[in-house]
Structures are given as structure tokens and as C-alpha cells.
Design a protein around this motif. Structure first.
Motif, PDB file in Angstrom:
ATOM      1  N   VAL A 245     -28.696  48.275 -48.345  1.00  0.00           N
ATOM      2  CA  VAL A 245     -29.335  47.435 -47.347  1.00  0.00           C
ATOM      3  C   VAL A 245     -30.803  47.928 -46.906  1.00  0.00           C
ATOM      4  O   VAL A 245     -31.653  47.288 -46.837  1.00  0.00           O
TER       5      VAL A 245
ATOM      6  N   GLY B  25     -22.912  44.271 -46.586  1.00  0.00           N
ATOM      7  CA  GLY B  25     -24.198  44.315 -46.794  1.00  0.00           C
ATOM      8  C   GLY B  25     -24.626  43.137 -47.123  1.00  0.00           C
ATOM      9  O   GLY B  25     -25.884  42.552 -46.629  1.00  0.00           O
ATOM     10  N   GLU B  26     -24.264  42.272 -47.987  1.00  0.00           N
ATOM     11  CA  GLU B  26     -24.547  41.049 -48.334  1.00  0.00           C
ATOM     12  C   GLU B  26     -24.663  40.062 -47.361  1.00  0.00           C
ATOM     13  O   GLU B  26     -25.553  39.222 -47.200  1.00  0.00           O
TER      14      GLU B  26
ATOM     15  N   LEU C 236     -27.824  40.812 -45.199  1.00  0.00           N
ATOM     16  CA  LEU C 236     -29.080  40.477 -45.730  1.00  0.00           C
ATOM     17  C   LEU C 236     -29.262  38.847 -45.777  1.00  0.00           C
ATOM     18  O   LEU C 236     -30.441  38.226 -45.446  1.00  0.00           O
TER      19      LEU C 236
END
Length: 544
Positions: A67, A35-36, A39
Motif C-alpha cells: 500500500v 490493502g485492496e 486503495l
């Protein structure tokens, strides 16, 4: 350029499978492991860069729900398809509430994911089109409504946004069909006159004797037929913006009054006793070279410099081909909805490549009409190269494809003809590549290489006498030297074949050729065919 899809999954095997499905469907994929990273990738690109996101819900650290919640705080509007191996109603409901468009269960079948992707892209395109239509109907057309991803248009939009903040006169230059009026509307709606009138005048469509009255208005009884007072376009635009399209078409006499209106802020209606003050923002547009018009004495030099304070040149579509795919998809969405073609939602990669290769002399207006025609012609659920025959015939890399689509040769058809005592066989595909362009599409230009190929095929396959059994009764248009055969020679061959086909029944031959029997007999004599015709007629008489 095709749609960009972001694939987010921590499982490398599943990620590669999703990438393969995305790419096989004709889209471009970008992958993120968690998810990091997803983004971070989204933050590095413009908010409209990704058209779709495929998101795994269960991931370490920042999961799919995290997210989804983070994306709600951004300007990213791309639809999201979530996937998880843990199926459950609560999970699906929570994902949908968080903004997901669709929900699939691992391992997802390729067909199921393709349907989900197509549906998400279709709905997203429809929502964007509805937003643009609503903005247009409400008069709130903005720079964000202009579909563009090219650097050339980015500079134009930047100039327009800067000009909108002032009252400076603007001259928009560009070829017909590039969208000059849309730029003018966006400038109006980004200015402090956004809620005021926006009046458009096509100067090239007004008769010379009515230009002054339409622009500046007239009093009742000012001239014959003036039974009522007319305010004119300048007064209609009072407080707002006046857009003079094709300003180079104005007569010289009217140009003088326009110059006064710009300098003094007042107009003289026809028949009025005194001038009338007006407050307007002027935006002009032209598809002509006004400098050359000034040199030719067709446009006033002082007016030119008064209009050309802040010039904005809109590039033609051939100079910003990166915009073609997005424009084509937008037109497809609109026309498919208007024509009731709910299943038609995609353009193949090959068709987009064709559209990007073509130069579009008619610019965006031509592209719009071309896609409209393709939507009407299409029988399937996506636009292919076969729906753009007129464009493909003008692009050398695609002309062979469109010829095959128009008149396919049976693959099983074999030519077996002697050549210097040797039996040579040529399949229909070999002949199709060069000869069908002449037989089926005589309007297509032949390159020197194509002409040489046609000459080589005819020299190698044709006997000295004309072939009597060409497929489907076709005639060769070129001789053994690659030149067009004389009309008389073609006519003689047609009459000869008609005689053979109808067993020399002269009445049938004349009727099928659309000529009288006396004309037929005269042509038989002219072409030296009368002996065969007379002999067959005599034999027929004896038999009867």
C-alpha cells in the motif's frame, strides 16, 4: 467537520479498537479490511479527503508495504502511521523509507496512538502552511492554495480556472473578507501572464485628488509638487495583470479614463503630450451592488458593462460553512507557530461546532482574527469553546456554556428561603442557568423564555424585602415582574448595604462609594436612610 482518518487492518477486533480511539479523539474514521479495499476507498475520494492513514503492515494479499508503494505513485499526501505486531529495526526503517510518518507496535496504547495522530496531523498542517507561504512569497499562489471543500466555492474555483485561460475582463463580487484578492491572484498565476507583474490597487483607499495620478501616472512638473515623473499603476502592470479592488469607489471623472484605457488599450498620464500604449489584463472586485450604483448615478453604465464581462461571485462564509473547520485549523497552525505554541495543535469538536454555527458577518477575515485571539488566550494544548467567548455569547446554543466559563457559581452553594411557609432549596446551578446571564453578562439579550424563568426564580426565592445576603454581594437587576429595576432603587440598596458592611462608619462608606460625605448625607436624606445613619453615628459618638 473533523479530520478524516482511514483505518486499515485485517483483524476485526483490532480494527474496532482503532476506530474507538480515533472517534474518542474527536476524528472521523473510515475502515478498510485489507490493502485492496483501502486503495479502492482512497480512489473514490479526492486526494486531500483523508488527513491521516493508520495502516497495518501484515495483511493477506496486498500488505502494508504494498500500500505504501502504491501511494507513492498517487497525489495523496496524507501522513501514514504503520503498525505491526512484529517489532524490528529493519521493519521500521523499511516502512519509514517507504513514506511512513510514524511506527507503533501492537497492541498500541490509546495514549501512544493519540500522540502519534496529533503529531502527524500537526506536521502535515505545518507543511501545507509552509507551502502556501512559499507560494505567496514567490508569487505562485494557485487555486490549490485556496482552502475550500464546499460546493459553493468549487463553482467559484471552476469559473476562475476557466477565465484564467483567456484575456477576458473579470469582475469578482462579494462581501469584504471573502477572499476576492486570493481568487484574482490564482487567476493570474493560472494564466499565460503568470510570470508577469500582478499590481493591486485599493480604489477606496486613494484620495480623490490623487486617483488619476496614481493610476495613470504624471509627468514631471504636471502640477504643484510633481517634482519627478511617476509611471502609475497601469504602466507598472504592463504585460501583467491589474487588480482594481473596490472599483465602485472610483470617482466618475476617473471612470471615464478607465473606460478609455479598456477600450483603446492606452492611457493619458497627467501632463503628457500624447497617450501611452499599455498591455494589461484587468480584474476588478467590489463589495457593492454596482447595478444599484448605476441606478443611483454613482457608477457609469457603459463602464459597468465593460467590467462585468465575466462575473464571479464569491459566497460569504455563512453560505459555505463546510469551509470553516479547515480554515480554522489552518489559522490555528499558522498562529501557533508564530506565537511559539508548539503544543497547541487541535480544536475540539464542540469548538468547531460553535464556529460552524456562527454566521461570520466579517467572513474569513473575522474568523482569522478570532482564531488568533483564541490562540493567545489558550493555556492548554487545544482550543475549546471557552477560548471563543465572544462568539459563544452570540450563539444561543452555546451562550450558557460561556456564561459558566466567565463566572462559575460554586456547586455547593445552596439558597434556603421561605416561600409561602414552605422551605424551598435551589442550588447554584439552578440559579446559574437564567440569573447569571443577567448578573454577569447584562449585555447578553434575553429571550422571552429566559425572562420568564428569571421572573419565576425571583418570585419563588425572594422575600418581600430585598435580599440582604446575595452571594458575593450581588444585586438583582430585575424586579419581580422581570423588568429592570430603577436606578434610584439600586443606588439606595447599594448605599444601605455599604452602611451595613462598614458598620455605619460614614467616612469609610463615603470613601468606598467614591463620593463626598456631604453627598452621602444628602443621599441618605433623599432615600430615607438618614435616621439609621444619624442613630448609628450618635451611638458611635457615645461609645467613644
Amino acid at each position: 467537520m473533523s479530520e478524516h482518518i482511514l483505518v486499515v487492518d485485517d483483524d476485526p477486533v483490532q480494527r474496532r479498537l482503532l476506530e474507538a480511539i480515533v472517534q474518542k479523539s474527536g476524528f472521523q474514521s473510515v475502515s478498510a479490511e485489507n490493502g485492496e479495499q483501502a486503495l479502492a476507498i482512497l480512489d473514490q475520494h479526492p486526494s486531500a479527503y483523508f488527513d491521516l492513514i493508520i495502516l497495518d503492515l501484515v495483511m493477506p494479499n496486498l500488505d502494508g508495504m504494498g500500500v505504501l508503494q502504491a501511494l507513492q505513485k498517487t497525489a495523496i499526501k496524507a501522513p501514514i502511521i504503520v503498525q505491526t505486531a512484529h517489532a524490528g529495526i529493519d521493519t521500521a526503517v523499511n516502512a519509514m523509507r517507504a513514506g511512513a510518518f510514524d511506527f507503533v507496535i501492537k497492541p498500541v496504547a490509546p495514549e501512544r496512538l493519540q500522540i502519534a495522530m496529533r503529531n502527524a496531523l500537526k506536521v502535515n498542517a505545518l507543511e501545507e502552511e509552509i507551502t502556501r507561504i512559499r507560494s505567496k512569497s514567490q508569487g505562485s499562489y494557485s487555486f490549490k492554495s485556496i482552502i475550500s471543500s464546499s460546493e459553493a466555492m468549487a463553482r467559484v474555483l471552476n469559473l476562475g480556472q476557466r477565465a484564467a485561460k483567456s484575456q477576458i475582463p473579470i469582475l469578482i463580487e462579494g462581501e469584504s473578507g471573502v477572499g476576492k484578492e486570493l481568487i484574482a491572484k490564482a487567476i493570474q498565476n493560472a494564466s499565460n501572464r503568470a510570470n508577469k507583474p500582478f499590481v493591486t490597487v485599493n480604489c477606496g483607499a486613494i484620495p480623490d485628488n490623487l486617483v488619476e495620478s496614481i493610476l495613470f501616472g504624471h509627468e514631471k512638473g504636471a502640477f504643484t509638487g510633481a517634482s519627478e515623473k511617476h509611471t502609475g499603476k497601469f504602466l507598472e502592470a504592463n504585460g501583467g495583470t491589474l487588480f482594481l479592488d473596490e472599483v465602485g469607489e472610483l470617482p466618475l471623472e476617473t471612470q471615464v479614463k478607465l473606460l478609455r484605457a479598456l477600450q483603446e488599450g492606452e492611457i493619458d498620464p497627467v501632463g503628457a503630450q500624447k497617450p501611452v500604449k499599455v498591455d494589461f489584463r484587468l480584474i476588478s472586485a467590489t463589495n457593492k451592488d454596482l447595478i444599484q450604483q448605476v441606478k443611483d448615478g454613482k457608477f457609469r453604465e457603459d463602464l459597468y458593462y465593460r467590467l462585468n464581462v465575466f462575473p464571479i461571485r464569491v459566497p460569504p462564509l455563512r453560505d459555505r460553512k463546510d469551509d470553516v473547520p479547515a480554515l480554522a485549523k489552518n489559522f490555528l497552525t499558522r498562529f501557533a507557530a508564530e506565537e511559539g505554541r508548539k503544543s497547541l495543535s487541535h480544536i475540539t469538536t464542540q469548538a468547531l461546532s460553535l464556529l460552524q454555527t456562527y454566521d461570520w458577518p466579517g467572513n474569513i477575515r473575522q474568523l482569522e482574527n478570532t482564531v488568533f485571539r483564541a490562540v493567545v488566550l489558550c493555556d492548554g494544548d487545544q482550543l475549546t469553546i471557552e477560548e471563543f467567548p465572544q462568539i459563544a455569547s452570540q450563539v444561543s446554543a452555546f451562550s450558557e456554556t460561556v456564561v459558566k466559563a466567565r463566572a462559575p457559581y460554586p456547586e455547593h452553594l445552596i439558597y434556603t428561603e421561605p416561600m409561602h411557609g414552605i422551605e424551598q432549596q435551589r442550588t447554584g446551578d439552578e440559579i446559574q442557568n437564567v440569573e447569571s446571564a443577567v448578573q454577569y453578562s447584562p449585555t447578553l439579550p434575553l429571550s422571552n423564555q429566559d425572562a420568564h424563568n428569571v421572573q419565576t426564580i425571583h418570585a419563588s426565592t425572594a422575600p418581600e424585602a430585598p435580599r440582604q445576603q446575595d452571594p458575593w454581594g450581588l444585586l438583582r437587576l430585575l424586579d419581580e415582574h422581570g423588568n429592570i429595576r430603577p436606578l434610584a432603587e439600586l443606588e439606595a440598596e447599594i448605599i444601605g448595604r455599604a452602611l451595613t458592611h462598614h458598620d455605619y462608619r460614614m467616612s469609610d462608606v463615603a470613601r468606598r462609594l467614591g463620593i463626598g460625605r456631604s453627598t452621602l448625607y444628602r443621599k441618605l436624606k433623599d432615600y430615607g436612610l438618614e435616621q439609621e445613619g444619624e442613630a448609628s453615628t450618635d451611638e458611635g459618638a457615645k461609645a467613644s
